[in-house]
Scaffold this motif. Structure first.
Motif, PDB file in Angstrom:
ATOM      1  N   VAL A  57       0.797  -1.250  -0.076  1.00 43.81           N
ATOM      2  CA  VAL A  57      -0.069  -0.113  -0.009  1.00 43.81           C
ATOM      3  C   VAL A  57       0.878   1.445   0.097  1.00 43.81           C
ATOM      4  O   VAL A  57       1.686   1.381   0.651  1.00 43.81           O
ATOM      5  N   GLU A  58       0.534   2.155  -0.878  1.00 41.57           N
ATOM      6  CA  GLU A  58       1.336   3.614  -0.976  1.00 41.57           C
ATOM      7  C   GLU A  58       0.043   4.454  -1.075  1.00 41.57           C
ATOM      8  O   GLU A  58      -0.598   4.627  -1.822  1.00 41.57           O
ATOM      9  N   PHE A  59       0.168   5.450   0.108  1.00 42.47           N
ATOM     10  CA  PHE A  59      -0.816   6.379   0.101  1.00 42.47           C
ATOM     11  C   PHE A  59      -0.202   7.934  -0.258  1.00 42.47           C
ATOM     12  O   PHE A  59       1.122   7.865  -0.591  1.00 42.47           O
ATOM     13  N   GLU A  60      -1.151   8.647  -1.005  1.00 42.87           N
ATOM     14  CA  GLU A  60      -0.372   9.892  -1.390  1.00 42.87           C
ATOM     15  C   GLU A  60      -0.258  10.812   0.019  1.00 42.87           C
ATOM     16  O   GLU A  60      -0.819  10.548   0.865  1.00 42.87           O
ATOM     17  N   THR A  61       0.808  11.452  -0.104  1.00 47.36           N
ATOM     18  CA  THR A  61       1.438  12.226   0.971  1.00 47.36           C
ATOM     19  C   THR A  61       0.504  13.190   1.605  1.00 47.36           C
ATOM     20  O   THR A  61       0.343  13.133   2.729  1.00 47.36           O
ATOM     21  N   ALA A  62      -0.301  13.865   0.894  1.00 45.61           N
ATOM     22  CA  ALA A  62      -1.084  15.124   1.414  1.00 45.61           C
ATOM     23  C   ALA A  62      -2.513  14.305   1.622  1.00 45.61           C
ATOM     24  O   ALA A  62      -3.137  13.604   0.928  1.00 45.61           O
ATOM     25  N   SER A  92     -10.519   6.076   3.454  1.00 49.50           N
ATOM     26  CA  SER A  92     -10.673   7.589   3.926  1.00 49.50           C
ATOM     27  C   SER A  92      -9.627   8.254   3.008  1.00 49.50           C
ATOM     28  O   SER A  92      -9.829   9.462   2.921  1.00 49.50           O
ATOM     29  N   HIS A  93      -8.417   7.549   2.519  1.00 51.70           N
ATOM     30  CA  HIS A  93      -7.432   8.214   2.005  1.00 51.70           C
ATOM     31  C   HIS A  93      -6.904   7.662   0.920  1.00 51.70           C
ATOM     32  O   HIS A  93      -6.959   6.555   0.814  1.00 51.70           O
ATOM     33  N   THR A  94      -6.617   8.262  -0.126  1.00 49.79           N
ATOM     34  CA  THR A  94      -6.228   7.944  -1.498  1.00 49.79           C
ATOM     35  C   THR A  94      -5.012   7.205  -1.431  1.00 49.79           C
ATOM     36  O   THR A  94      -3.770   7.694  -0.888  1.00 49.79           O
TER      37      THR A  94
END
Length: 327
Positions: free
Chosen positions: A151-156, A203-205
């Motif tokens: 899994v890699e989330f967008e930083t912002a 909840s987060h991209t």
């Protein structure tokens, strides 16, 4: 190290207070990982505070350095770090990407990536450390593949949206809840870990947002969204534009964008890039490095700027395209 300890909290709560930058660096190492900590304004006063509570595979804290500092943590492999500023702001640098964090924009530091944090004077934030194994296992469960999934989330992390406000509220709730937790029930800990990890994923991209939301929205997704996705999958090798997709499915470009944003949490062109990156990877894995090049395959799939392509590819798959080709 000589941290001051809160006299009354449960054994899994720690309070660090220091005006010494080396002590602050040491408790950062103890709580997170090895790091380089530098005071930007040598005339400014450091007044670092961290109240940190551990609970199973997660840890929640409230912290500030009191002054302008730069933190360069070593690359950490076994956890993600979520940061929600309560006041002030930070600049998060990851490669060529810079994110300005504030009470309306949080941040996620991904495992296995290098970051730099410029922490501004007067900044205070909630931080959540969550084990990578937990997040990847939950992602695999939600996707139904039964295995850990990278899994890699967008930083912002936008905090002024409904999902962002819900996440910030949940972090504050967890911080307050653990204040009085004198012991950890394994059953309750597992339930809280599942709730926090699942809420973060949904909840987060991330690189799995499309798939994670697909099953939840399948019964209510408008037909034109499904039709657009099929068009993109089948025509990814062609010079597709937003206009051609909208024309094919019979809606305006603005309606197409709005539909993808609402039902897929992405855009048509980001989906197209995702499909093309996956096609590039498939072709690289099938190709002989003696008879083809990364450049040739990237151009074939419409990636004209090799620098941007390589950055996106490494972010998506965790390795360079040349490493994939050499397998």
């Amino acid at each position: 190290m000589n941290p001051m300890t809160n006299p009354t909290p449960p054994s899994d709560t720690e309070l660090f207070l220091t005006r010494d930058i080396e002590q602050a660096r040491q408790w950062g190492t103890r709580t997170f990982c090895e790091n380089e900590l530098r005071n930007i304004d040598v005339r400014g006063e450091l007044n670092a505070r961290l109240l940190y509570r551990r609970y199973g595979s997660i840890g929640i804290g409230r912290m500030t350095y009191g002054g302008d500092v730069t933190i360069r943590p070593n690359t950490f492999d076994d956890f993600y770090l979520v940061q929600v500023p309560l006041s002030g702001g930070e600049r998060i640098i990851r490669g060529n990407e810079t994110v300005y964090s504030s009470p309306t924009v949080g941040s996620i530091l991904n495992a296995r990536q290098q970051h730099e944090i410029n922490h501004g004077k007067g900044t205070e934030k909630l931080i959540l450390r969550i084990n990578r194994d937990l997040v990847e296992r939950l992602c695999g469960q939600h996707l139904g593949n039964g295995s850990q999934t990278k899994v890699e989330f967008e930083t912002a992390m936008p905090l002024d949206s409904a999902a962002g406000r819900r996440w910030a509220f949940t972090m504050q709730w967890l911080f307050d809840f653990l204040e009085g937790a004198q012991s950890s029930s394994p059953l309750l800990a597992a339930q809280i870990e599942h709730m926090i990890g699942s809420l973060l994923l949904l909840s987060h991209t991330s690189n799995h947002s499309l798939a994670l939301h697909e099953e939840r929205s399948r019964s209510v997704t408008p037909a034109f969204i499904r039709k657009a996705e099929l068009f993109i999958e089948e025509r990814a090798h062609e010079p597709i534009t937003v206009g051609s997709i909208a024309e094919h499915v019979g809606v305006s470009a603005s309606s197409l964008y709005a539909g993808f944003r609402r039902y897929r949490n992405t855009s048509p062109m980001l989906l197209l890039k995702s499909v093309r990156l996956n096609r590039v990877r498939e072709q690289l894995l099938r190709s002989d490095p003696k008879s083809t090049t990364v450049t040739a395959i990237a151009y074939q799939w419409g990636f004209a700027h090799l620098g941007h392509f390589t950055t996106d590819y490494k972010r998506w798959f965790g390795e360079s395209p040349s490493e994939t080709l050499a397998r």
